[in-house]
Design a protein around this motif. Structure first.
Motif, short mmCIF file in Angstrom:
data_model
loop_
_atom_site.label_atom_id
_atom_site.label_comp_id
_atom_site.label_asym_id
_atom_site.label_seq_id
_atom_site.Cartn_x
_atom_site.Cartn_y
_atom_site.Cartn_z
N GLU A 62 -7.01 1.11 5.82
CA GLU A 62 -6.88 -0.35 5.77
C GLU A 62 -7.02 -0.97 7.15
N ARG A 63 -6.53 -0.25 8.17
CA ARG A 63 -6.64 -0.77 9.54
C ARG A 63 -8.09 -0.76 10.02
N LEU A 64 -8.89 0.16 9.49
CA LEU A 64 -10.31 0.20 9.87
C LEU A 64 -11.03 -1.06 9.40
N SER A 65 -10.76 -1.45 8.16
CA SER A 65 -11.42 -2.62 7.58
C SER A 65 -10.65 -3.03 6.33
N SER A 66 -10.40 -4.33 6.22
CA SER A 66 -9.67 -4.85 5.06
C SER A 66 -10.40 -4.48 3.76
N THR A 67 -9.64 -4.11 2.73
CA THR A 67 -10.24 -3.69 1.46
C THR A 67 -10.29 -4.81 0.43
N THR A 68 -10.20 -6.05 0.86
CA THR A 68 -10.37 -7.15 -0.08
C THR A 68 -11.83 -7.23 -0.52
N ILE A 69 -12.04 -7.66 -1.78
CA ILE A 69 -13.41 -7.79 -2.29
C ILE A 69 -13.65 -9.18 -2.87
N ILE A 97 -8.57 -3.38 -2.94
CA ILE A 97 -8.72 -2.03 -3.51
C ILE A 97 -8.44 -0.98 -2.44
N PRO A 98 -7.19 -0.89 -1.94
CA PRO A 98 -6.88 0.12 -0.92
C PRO A 98 -7.02 1.54 -1.48
N HIS A 99 -7.25 2.52 -0.60
CA HIS A 99 -7.40 3.91 -1.01
C HIS A 99 -7.31 4.80 0.22
N GLY A 100 -6.97 6.06 -0.01
CA GLY A 100 -6.82 7.01 1.08
C GLY A 100 -7.91 8.06 1.10
N LEU A 154 -6.63 2.90 -5.45
CA LEU A 154 -7.57 3.86 -6.03
C LEU A 154 -7.30 5.26 -5.49
N ALA A 155 -7.37 6.23 -6.40
CA ALA A 155 -7.28 7.64 -6.02
C ALA A 155 -8.22 8.41 -6.93
N ILE A 162 0.84 -1.21 0.00
CA ILE A 162 0.00 0.00 0.00
C ILE A 162 0.87 1.25 0.00
N GLU A 163 1.90 1.22 0.85
CA GLU A 163 2.79 2.38 0.95
C GLU A 163 3.53 2.60 -0.37
N LEU A 164 3.99 1.53 -0.99
CA LEU A 164 4.72 1.64 -2.25
C LEU A 164 3.86 2.28 -3.33
N LEU A 165 2.64 1.77 -3.52
CA LEU A 165 1.76 2.27 -4.58
C LEU A 165 1.33 3.72 -4.31
N ALA A 166 1.00 4.02 -3.06
CA ALA A 166 0.58 5.39 -2.73
C ALA A 166 1.72 6.38 -2.93
N ASN A 167 2.94 5.95 -2.58
CA ASN A 167 4.09 6.84 -2.77
C ASN A 167 4.37 7.08 -4.25
#
Length: 648
Positions: A557-564, A570-573, A605-606, A532-537
């Motif tokens: 992501e810590r709130l709830s896993s973004t797996t579907i 699909i992680p996102h900020g 996703l952004a 997640i950090e790599l892609l967001a950076n």
């Protein structure tokens, strides 16, 4: 128990002598008297879990079983069940059995004893313990190994009971069936009967799911009290609970159970069970609407309404859907949040067996609810967990489908749904949208169906659980009415109105928001947070998002896993940190552990807030992509960014 311990019980059950001498038992098994005494300690603990029988040791005489004829038959049936071939025990069955034993034990048990009991090796048991450690850690419990002593689960009694009630999360629905199998049939019948009487006396109307959960909690209360493992409830919590009208009903209920099970419950148990009653999901608004002004219940009702109104406003702003127009949504949320507030206030957890399915089928709505409830939790001493968010997702998804459907005359149908108001509403909305000829008159509990049919005429029944002894035609479907079941209902009623689908697919949408510099095939990554950090950076380096986007994505992501599902995440900020909408894509050389699942493809996703409609469409397409294993396999095999994008 090991075979020697089982044989000792057989001896105690069948020997005609009034007492058995420990020395004679030791000689019979060619072992020490100390070993037999240890065996007797474990036998006594195990007997407490299946009957009211107890071992009695009399110095100078020996050991005997103090039991009734009913106890004797229960023990015999238990032994018969436990002697089934262990070679047939699956890994899941063993895992849940090990978890149950460790959570129930009051003293350490060795890995060798667990291995002997399950006819397996110590290395297999150690792997089971590794699996359990992560699961228990999330519940504030820890597996402690003490050299030359054994393994023990440490933590609060409240957390142990919560974990016991959620063993189904380890192995699916088998978990609750496993718990019920630890009790005799007459015990299940007694508690079920008394709970239904309590529901009637207190004028409550619980969902089938809530009643089943109360049954499990009550059975565990009985068993743990017999094992002298009482619950702890703070004085402040007890003061609050004592003022509830339900507390007086529970006291009467508890006194009945004391007589029926020959056990004395501390006041804390009545308070704890009252908290579960208050947090139980209800189908009826009667309890809420009859609250007298100035009472705690009236205050909680007002708080639930205020919370529902705030949530509707936040969701309307996030999704650009005017949820305020839907009165059914307001009513459903008010009832649901009343129970939610009670559950969270008393530190009670809720299980949601449909969590992963909801995240997969409605990823966009689930994500919007997670965002809204994160803000909603400010000012409360608790956060709304993802299990609760998933239930709320059903309410809002049902509202979307209601708001988009035409009102017209339909055939008469009744649904039987065991999962509560939110699930019954979404099932109803799906049916009415996909089958314009249907009019769903009501959703009722299985227990109330016969009475309902006596006063209403319906063409047929759509149920989420099998029905017996009902003359009206019926069909069984899953609560979320999955795609294959649409055809199933079509065949059942003879017609189906096909809706037009979108021509866009995931590939065309993603391609318009990405570029080769944001596509990373076959990465070797060890942890999801690292990826997640790599892609967001990379998004930040190329100027598409603010530098803090990676940090916010990790918090999300810590709130709830973004797996579907389907190996996709699909992680996102925070959308406020997006300068230009973009999507970064990565595939993995080896599937990566992503909490509940293994993930092979990640879409970072952004998408800016003003592109909500496109985000909805993208979430829908990605959800469909998760059901296309051949496309996913092509993407994972791709060696270059161009090949990866071309495989979509």
């Amino acid at each position: 128990m090991n075979n020697r311990q089982k044989e000792i019980i057989h001896m105690l059950l069948n020997d005609t002598r009034p007492h058995l001498v420990v020395r004679d038992i030791a000689l019979h098994f060619n072992c020490s008297e100390k070993t037999i005494r240890n065996d007797l300690d474990e036998i006594n603990r195990d007997l407490a879990q299946v009957s009211n029988a107890r071992l009695v040791r009399k110095p100078g005489f020996g050991v005997t079983l103090d039991m009734t004829e009913q106890d004797k038959s229960e023990i015999a049936a238990w032994l018969l069940q436990s002697t089934k071939s262990k070679e047939q025990e699956t890994g899941e069955e063993r895992l849940i059995a090990v978890a149950y034993q460790l959570l129930m034990e009051t003293k350490p048990i060795t890995i060798q004893e667990l291995a002997d009991k399950h006819y397996t090796s110590k290395s297999v048991i150690k792997k089971d313990l590794d699996s359990l450690r992560e699961w228990l850690d999330k519940r504030d419990l820890s597996v402690v190994s003490k050299q030359k002593v054994g393994v023990l689960i440490e933590g609060k009694e409240r957390d142990k009971r919560s974990a016991l009630s959620k063993l189904s999360q380890l192995t699916g629905e088998a978990g609750q069936a496993f718990i019920k199998d630890r009790f005799a049939a007459h015990e299940l019948d007694i508690v079920t009967r008394e709970l239904k009487q309590l529901e009637l006396d207190a004028q409550l109307a619980f969902t089938d799911e809530a009643l089943d959960n109360l049954l499990i909690h009550t059975l565990l209360m009985i068993r743990r009290t017999k094992l002298k493992q009482p619950i702890k409830f703070s004085e402040q919590e007890k003061i609050i609970v004592r003022e509830k009208p339900e507390f007086r009903r529970i006291e009467v209920f508890i006194r009945k159970l004391e007589r029926l099970f020959a056990v004395r419950f501390p006041e804390n148990e009545a308070a704890y069970l009252t908290a579960h009653i208050l947090g139980g999901k209800i189908r009826s608004r009667a309890r809420i609407e009859t609250a007298e002004p100035g009472t705690d219940t009236a205050a909680e009702t007002a708080e639930a309404r205020g919370l529902a109104e705030t949530l509707i406003r936040k969701m309307s702003a996030l999704t650009w859907v005017d949820f305020g127009k839907d009165e059914v949504l307001m009513e459903g949320l008010r009832i649901h949040l009343y129970s939610t507030l009670n559950r969270l206030s008393y530190g009670l957890t809720v299980s949601n067996p449909m969590l992963q399915d909801i995240k997969k089928m409605y990823p966009y709505m689930f994500d919007m609810v997670i965002s809204a409830t994160k803000e909603l939790s400010v000012g409360y001493p608790f956060a709304i967990p993802e299990e609760e968010a998933a239930y709320l997702t059903l309410h809002f998804q049902a509202a979307v489908e209601r708001l988009s459907q035409p009102a017209e005359e339909m055939k008469t149908v009744v649904t039987v749904c065991h999962m509560g108001v939110g699930m019954s509403q979404i099932l109803r909305s799906k049916l009415e949208r996909k089958f314009p000829e249907l009019q769903v008159l009501d959703s009722v509990r299985k227990a109330d169906l016969v009475g309902y049919l006596a006063n209403h005429t319906v063409d047929f029944i759509i149920s989420t659980i099998p029905l017996e002894h009902v003359n009206t035609p019926s069909i069984t479907v899953s609560p979320l009415l999955e795609a294959g079941e649409v055809q199933k209902i079509t065949d059942f009623i003879g017609k189906l109105d096909h809706g037009s689908g979108h021509t866009d697919h995931a590939g065309s949408i993603i391609s318009s928001y990405t570029q080769p510099s944001l596509v990373f095939p076959r990465l070797a990554i060890n942890h999801r947070f690292e990826l997640i950090e790599l892609l967001a950076n990379r998004l930040a380096e190329q100027g598409f998002v603010e530098q803090d986007y990676a940090h916010q994505a990790l918090l999300r992501e810590r709130l709830s896993s973004t797996t579907i599902g389907g190996g996709i995440a699909i992680p996102h900020g925070d959308p406020k940190l997006i300068r230009t909408s973009r999507i970064a894509v990565a595939t993995l050389e080896e599937p990566l552990d992503w909490q509940e699942e293994k993930v092979s493809i990640v879409f970072m996703l952004a998408l800016a807030p003003q592109e909500q409609e496109m985000m909805k469409k993208l979430f829908q397409r990605l959800s469909l992509l998760s059901e296309q294993p051949s496309t996913i396999e092509r993407m994972v095999r791709a060696e270059t960014p161009e090949e990866l994008l071309g495989s979509l």
